[in-house]
Write an enzyme that holds these catalytic residues in place. Sequence first.
Site, mmCIF file in Angstrom:
data_model
loop_
_atom_site.group_PDB
_atom_site.id
_atom_site.type_symbol
_atom_site.label_atom_id
_atom_site.label_comp_id
_atom_site.label_asym_id
_atom_site.label_seq_id
_atom_site.Cartn_x
_atom_site.Cartn_y
_atom_site.Cartn_z
ATOM 1 N N GLY A 149 0.821 -1.191 0.000
ATOM 2 C CA GLY A 149 0.000 0.000 0.000
ATOM 3 C C GLY A 149 0.863 1.251 0.000
ATOM 4 N N CYS A 150 0.245 2.383 -0.299
ATOM 5 C CA CYS A 150 1.006 3.633 -0.391
ATOM 6 C C CYS A 150 1.551 4.063 0.972
ATOM 7 C CB CYS A 150 0.154 4.729 -1.017
ATOM 8 S SG CYS A 150 -1.466 4.970 -0.257
ATOM 9 N N TYR A 151 0.703 4.086 1.992
ATOM 10 C CA TYR A 151 1.191 4.460 3.325
ATOM 11 C C TYR A 151 2.241 3.471 3.851
ATOM 12 C CZ TYR A 151 -2.205 8.228 4.202
ATOM 13 O OH TYR A 151 -2.919 9.401 4.165
ATOM 14 N N ALA A 154 5.772 4.223 2.214
ATOM 15 C CA ALA A 154 6.486 5.356 2.799
ATOM 16 C C ALA A 154 6.943 5.052 4.222
ATOM 17 C CB ALA A 154 5.589 6.593 2.783
#
Length: 346
Positions: A149-151, A154
């Site tokens: 996922g994006c979160y 990061a």
Amino acid sequence: MVNVAVVGGTGYGAVELIRLLNKHPHVHLKSIISHSQSGTEIKEVYPHLTNIINVQMNEWNIQGLSSDVDVVFFATPPGVSQKLVPECRKNNIACIDLSGDFRLTSQEVYETWYGTSAASEDYLQEATYGLTELYEQEIMNSKLISNPGCYPTATLLALLPIVKKGWVNVESIIIDGKSGVSGAGRKVGLGTLYSEINENLKAYKLGEHQHIPEIEQFIQKESGQETQVTFTTHLIPMTRGLMCTIYVDLNEEKTTEELINFYTDVYSQHPFVRVRQEGIYPATKEVSGSNYCDIGIHADARTGKVTIVSVIDNLVKGAAGQAIQNLNVMNGWDVTLGLKEIPMYP
């Protein structure tokens, strides 16, 4: 030349895949699959692709794909790819899944957080988590990649190096996440209307975001310790971009310089992670449209905490770009193929 298909052709993740795949030197986009827009040319949904991508979208048809396609990208909502991936694998088609269907190893945890039935145990065990910089060897030998996922992308790129060294207390992790509106997808919703989001900032899904167990799973994997993170997400009035500001207690005294040197060494062979110099912290605009993850670090001697700022473009490094990065690793290609984008600025 590798022939690929994109499933979920009308979403932002899918159209970003199409944009990036179009210039990949070793890839031919053979098919775009969309149940809702079957029979429609992609340019009718996304006019910016006129005279660039002349492909008609079709319904799912495993017989046609099995004879034409080597790799299928799934840019679909949760619950869809788990039904289609088994058909691909039985026909020896490699899969890269951008949804969350294969990220969590526990069926029970998936069903709790996603609110739908989980993929079969066999495919959960087969899937490789596609955080490219940290699991490159596993990705190289896999035919089923679960794109992070994006979160989590990061967050984990920022945290796992010091978690693996045991330098931080994993029970103290606080993650302050902020994402542009494209992270919510293209679906219509009250919360993403212009009049609702413009000149506004709001927190959402407190304590219930589906990326929480994904983050915890891999912190636990690398630390060997049970952990529960505090993770708060915010919607910010911009289209692209994601920032995670992470706070965690140090187990031993470290200076900012020591940590920056350590991170620089960890990511020295990974061109898409850029570590800022001391006193310089990344901004979302500095990675927009690119596959970079930029990281800034500050060790606070007064509080004994380290603050890590990590930024990505949620549609590229947080989705389509990382998926193509994984495709490159799977095929033994240069990891930067098709992804050598200078960030868009301003």
